[in-house]
Design an enzyme around this catalytic site. Sequence first.
Site, PDB file in Angstrom:
ATOM      1  N   ASP A   8      64.196   0.638  91.330  1.00  0.00           N
ATOM      2  CA  ASP A   8      64.678  -0.547  91.765  1.00  0.00           C
ATOM      3  C   ASP A   8      63.621  -1.399  92.334  1.00  0.00           C
ATOM      4  O   ASP A   8      62.480  -0.877  92.726  1.00  0.00           O
ATOM      5  CB  ASP A   8      65.866  -0.289  92.802  1.00  0.00           C
ATOM      6  CG  ASP A   8      66.376  -1.681  93.621  1.00  0.00           C
ATOM      7  OD1 ASP A   8      66.649  -2.789  92.784  1.00  0.00           O
ATOM      8  OD2 ASP A   8      66.093  -1.899  94.840  1.00  0.00           O
ATOM      9  N   ASP A  10      63.770  -4.737  94.894  1.00  0.00           N
ATOM     10  CA  ASP A  10      64.183  -5.441  96.196  1.00  0.00           C
ATOM     11  C   ASP A  10      64.697  -4.412  97.037  1.00  0.00           C
ATOM     12  O   ASP A  10      65.743  -3.508  96.619  1.00  0.00           O
ATOM     13  CB  ASP A  10      64.890  -6.697  96.036  1.00  0.00           C
ATOM     14  CG  ASP A  10      64.678  -7.744  95.372  1.00  0.00           C
ATOM     15  OD1 ASP A  10      63.385  -8.289  95.735  1.00  0.00           O
ATOM     16  OD2 ASP A  10      65.213  -8.263  94.390  1.00  0.00           O
ATOM     17  N   ASP A 168      67.487   1.913  96.640  1.00  0.00           N
ATOM     18  CA  ASP A 168      67.985   1.716  97.958  1.00  0.00           C
ATOM     19  C   ASP A 168      69.347   1.161  98.146  1.00  0.00           C
ATOM     20  O   ASP A 168      69.796   1.524  99.289  1.00  0.00           O
ATOM     21  CB  ASP A 168      66.912   0.641  98.858  1.00  0.00           C
ATOM     22  CG  ASP A 168      67.449  -0.641  98.238  1.00  0.00           C
ATOM     23  OD1 ASP A 168      67.046  -0.839  97.318  1.00  0.00           O
ATOM     24  OD2 ASP A 168      67.674  -1.474  99.312  1.00  0.00           O
TER      25      ASP A 168
END
Length: 221
Positions: A8, A10, A168
């Site tokens: 990922d 961001d 995250d």
Amino acid sequence: MNRCAIFDCDGTLVDSGNTIHRALGLAFADHGLTLPPREQAQKVIGLSLVEAMEQLAPELESERHHRIADTYKDAFVTLRGQREVEEPLYEGILDLLDALEKRGWTLAVATGKSDRGLRHCLTSHGIHARFVSLQTADRHPSKPHPSMAVTAMAECGASPERSVVIGDTGWDMGMARAAGCGAIGALWGYHDSAELTAAGAQVLATRPAEVLAFAERMVAA
């Protein structure tokens, strides 16, 4: 068959939360709306823009969600033009990318960012060319749909059994499990351990330096 590490962006590669929240605030204000507190708003990071607006303003009709998403894009571009976008790499990310490449892993990104936003971000840090596959919300359904991960694996010449997703958010973990990949939760980002575990994280890394060992245990050389 290659081994593939799908990141990922961001909240995993870069800490863009401040800028994202600022652009969201500008977009909501432009539409006469009040943005929820950051603790709540940051939970949508990782979703594609329209889906994020649906979660932040569920009382609005679909057409308004699309309009707010377009305004957010414009706000982000304006901030970038004013050199006010902050997307620093998390400490340890460069070392992690080096270690994975040294061990023969092929690198990819799957993100809710646009193609343009991802290119700007990765290029600014000099790491754009390190990723064999770059999958964004411009060409795929929002996470946790597996489309981005499936395409990344195909472009990297990897199978689900030889691939891991590092992210995250619960959206990342859901995408990983839906695609049949290993799911490594990144605790330095925007969702907490309970959210990551509930969404399917198999292991949780407290810092980037822990990721390589987890990935190597999941996918043998």
